[in-house]
Design a protein around this motif. Structure first.
Motif, mmCIF file in Angstrom:
data_model
loop_
_atom_site.group_PDB
_atom_site.id
_atom_site.type_symbol
_atom_site.label_atom_id
_atom_site.label_comp_id
_atom_site.label_asym_id
_atom_site.label_seq_id
_atom_site.Cartn_x
_atom_site.Cartn_y
_atom_site.Cartn_z
ATOM 1 N N ARG A 212 -9.762 -8.358 -48.393
ATOM 2 C CA ARG A 212 -10.111 -9.524 -49.213
ATOM 3 C C ARG A 212 -9.763 -10.875 -48.571
ATOM 4 N N LEU A 213 -9.018 -10.839 -47.460
ATOM 5 C CA LEU A 213 -8.559 -12.076 -46.834
ATOM 6 C C LEU A 213 -9.125 -12.192 -45.425
ATOM 7 N N PHE A 214 -9.345 -13.436 -44.967
ATOM 8 C CA PHE A 214 -9.981 -13.673 -43.669
ATOM 9 C C PHE A 214 -9.263 -14.797 -42.937
ATOM 10 N N ALA A 215 -9.218 -14.695 -41.607
ATOM 11 C CA ALA A 215 -8.696 -15.779 -40.763
ATOM 12 C C ALA A 215 -9.771 -16.167 -39.764
ATOM 13 N N TYR A 216 -10.091 -17.463 -39.696
ATOM 14 C CA TYR A 216 -11.089 -17.950 -38.747
ATOM 15 C C TYR A 216 -10.545 -17.838 -37.322
ATOM 16 N N PRO A 217 -11.284 -17.224 -36.396
ATOM 17 C CA PRO A 217 -10.826 -17.188 -35.005
ATOM 18 C C PRO A 217 -10.600 -18.597 -34.460
ATOM 19 N N ASN A 218 -9.481 -18.777 -33.832
ATOM 20 C CA ASN A 218 -9.026 -20.074 -33.308
ATOM 21 C C ASN A 218 -8.693 -21.050 -34.443
ATOM 22 N N GLY A 219 -9.581 -21.159 -35.427
ATOM 23 C CA GLY A 219 -9.214 -21.719 -36.717
ATOM 24 C C GLY A 219 -9.171 -23.208 -36.922
ATOM 25 N N LYS A 220 -9.694 -24.013 -35.974
ATOM 26 C CA LYS A 220 -9.657 -25.461 -36.169
ATOM 27 C C LYS A 220 -10.855 -25.910 -37.010
ATOM 28 N N PRO A 221 -10.616 -26.547 -38.168
ATOM 29 C CA PRO A 221 -11.711 -26.992 -39.038
ATOM 30 C C PRO A 221 -12.638 -27.972 -38.328
ATOM 31 N N GLY A 222 -13.926 -27.755 -38.449
ATOM 32 C CA GLY A 222 -14.902 -28.668 -37.876
ATOM 33 C C GLY A 222 -15.160 -28.460 -36.401
ATOM 34 N N LYS A 223 -14.293 -27.705 -35.740
ATOM 35 C CA LYS A 223 -14.477 -27.421 -34.315
ATOM 36 C C LYS A 223 -14.746 -25.938 -34.073
ATOM 37 N N ASP A 224 -13.978 -25.088 -34.742
ATOM 38 C CA ASP A 224 -14.114 -23.644 -34.558
ATOM 39 C C ASP A 224 -14.901 -22.974 -35.691
#
Length: 316
Positions: free
Chosen positions: A242-254
Motif C-alpha cells: 500500500r506504500l510507495f517511494a519515488y526512486p531518487n525522490g526529488k519533487p519536480g525533478k525525479d
C-alpha cells in the motif's frame, strides 16, 4: 529529551510526522562512500527510540490523516532492497521493538544489482593508478588514493544518473567491461528475505521494478514500473502493498504530478519523497517528506530533527 521535539510536534491535529530514511546497514563503515556501519545505525536508532514515538508508516499515515498522531511521531524507512536490511537491520529493529517500512525495487531481487552499485564496486575494485574511461566519454581518473576514488565516483554517478535508461545501461555495461572486476551478486535481497521481513511484522513498500527516475521515462513505461513492481512484491509476501517511494525522490525533478496520479491509480495509499521536512495533517499523503540526521551526539541529533520539523516541505 522528548520535551524538546514535543514542543514542535505535539499530539493531535497539530502533530508532525518525521520519517527517517536509510539505505544500507553495513557490518563496518564504508570508507569509499564515507558511510557508517552497524554502530552508526544503532546509535541513530537508539537516539530515535529515546526521543520519538516510532510507529509503522501505515499506522502513522492513518493517524496523520485523522489527527490522532502522538507527540514526537516518527517512522523508519529503507529504500532499494539491500540484503543487509534483512541480515543486519532487522535484528536490531526487533531488539529495539520497532517497525520499519522497506521500499523494494523488485527487479533486483535474487541476484540483481543496481546500476550505481555496478559503478561503485567497479571503481572500488579497479586496479592500477589510473582509470581510463575516455573511450566512452567518461574521462580519465587518477585513483591512487581513496579520496581520488571518491572524486571519480562522484563524477561518474553524476554523469550517468540522469541519462535515459537505455543509454545509462549501455554506458555502465561498457564501464564494467573496461574495468573488468569480479562484481558481487549478493548485494540485494532474495525474495525469501523480503518475505522474512514481512513475516517479522515489517512493512514492504513499492519502489518500481528497475528504479528508474520516473520523470526521465515515458508514461507507459513509468506506469508499468509502478504497477508491476507492486504486483511482484504482493506475490512474494502474499499481502497488499500500500506504500510507495519515488526512486531518487526529488519533487519536480525525479517525479511529476502525472506520476502521483499513477501511484493513486495503482492502488497505493501513500507515497514518500526524499524532500526534507516533517508532514502535517494537511500534507499531501502522496508526497510525504523524509530526512535523516547525521549527528554523533544525541543532543545534536534531536536538535537537527527538531529543526527539520520547521522545514518548508517541497512538493510538485
Amino acid at each position: 529529551m522528548k520535551i524538546l521535539p514535543s514542543l514542535f510536534s505535539p499530539a493531535g491535529k497539530n502533530a508532525k510526522l518525521s520519517i527517517v530514511i536509510h539505505h544500507r546497514v553495513l557490518p563496518e563503515p564504508d570508507l569509499l562512500l564515507g558511510s557508517g556501519g552497524i554502530k552508526t545505525f544503532e546509535t541513530g536508532l537508539n537516539y530515535l527510540v529515546n526521543n520519538f514515538n516510532v510507529l509503522p508508516l501505515s499506522e502513522a499515515v492513518n493517524r496523520l490523516r485523522s489527527g490522532t498522531l502522538p507527540s514526537c511521531a516518527a517512522c523508519i524507512t529503507f529504500d532499494d532492497g539491500y540484503a543487509d536490511n534483512a541480515e543486519i537491520a532487522l535484528p536490531l529493529l526487533q531488539q529495539y521493538g520497532v517497525s520499519a517500512t522497506f521500499f523494494v525495487a523488485s527487479g533486483f531481487l535474487d541476484g540483481g544489482r543496481m546500476w550505481n552499485d555496478t559503478v561503485i564496486e567497479s571503481v572500488r575494485l579497479a586496479k592500477g593508478d589510473k582509470l581510463d574511461l575516455s573511450s566512452i566519454n567518461l574521462g580519465i581518473h587518477v585513483i591512487t588514493t581513496l579520496e581520488q576514488k571518491r572524486k571519480a565516483l562522484t563524477f561518474l554517478i553524476g554523469k550517468l544518473k540522469y541519462l535515459s535508461h537505455e543509454t545509462r545501461a549501455s554506458q555502465v555495461e561498457k564501464l564494467s567491461t573496461i574495468i573488468s572486476a569480479e562484481l558481487p551478486d549478493n548485494l540485494m535481497m532474495t525474495s525469501a528475505q523480503v518475505k522474512r521481513l514481512h513475516d517479522a511484522g515489517m512493512e514492504i513498500g513499492g519502489h518500481t521494478v528497475t528504479h528508474p527516475i520516473l520523470a526521465s521515462i515515458d508514461d507507459t513505461t513509468a506506469r508499468m514500473e509502478i504497477t508491476e513492481g507492486k504486483v511482484r512484491l504482493e506475490a512474494i509476501i502474499g499481502a497488499p502493498v500500500r506504500l510507495f517511494a519515488y526512486p531518487n525522490g526529488k519533487p519536480g525533478k525525479d517525479y511529476l504530478p502525472a506520476h502521483i496520479k499513477m501511484i493513486k491509480e495503482a492502488g497505493f495509499e501513500a507515497a514518500v519523497s526524499t524532500a526534507w521536512g516533517a508532514a502535517r495533517q494537511n500534507s499531501d499523503l502522496f508526497q510525504l517528506p523524509r530526512f535523516t540526521p547525521w549527528d554523533k551526539s544525541e543532543l545534536f541529533y534531536v536538535l537537527r530533527m527538531t529543526r527539520n520539523m520547521k522545514q518548508e516541505i517541497q512538493v510538485v
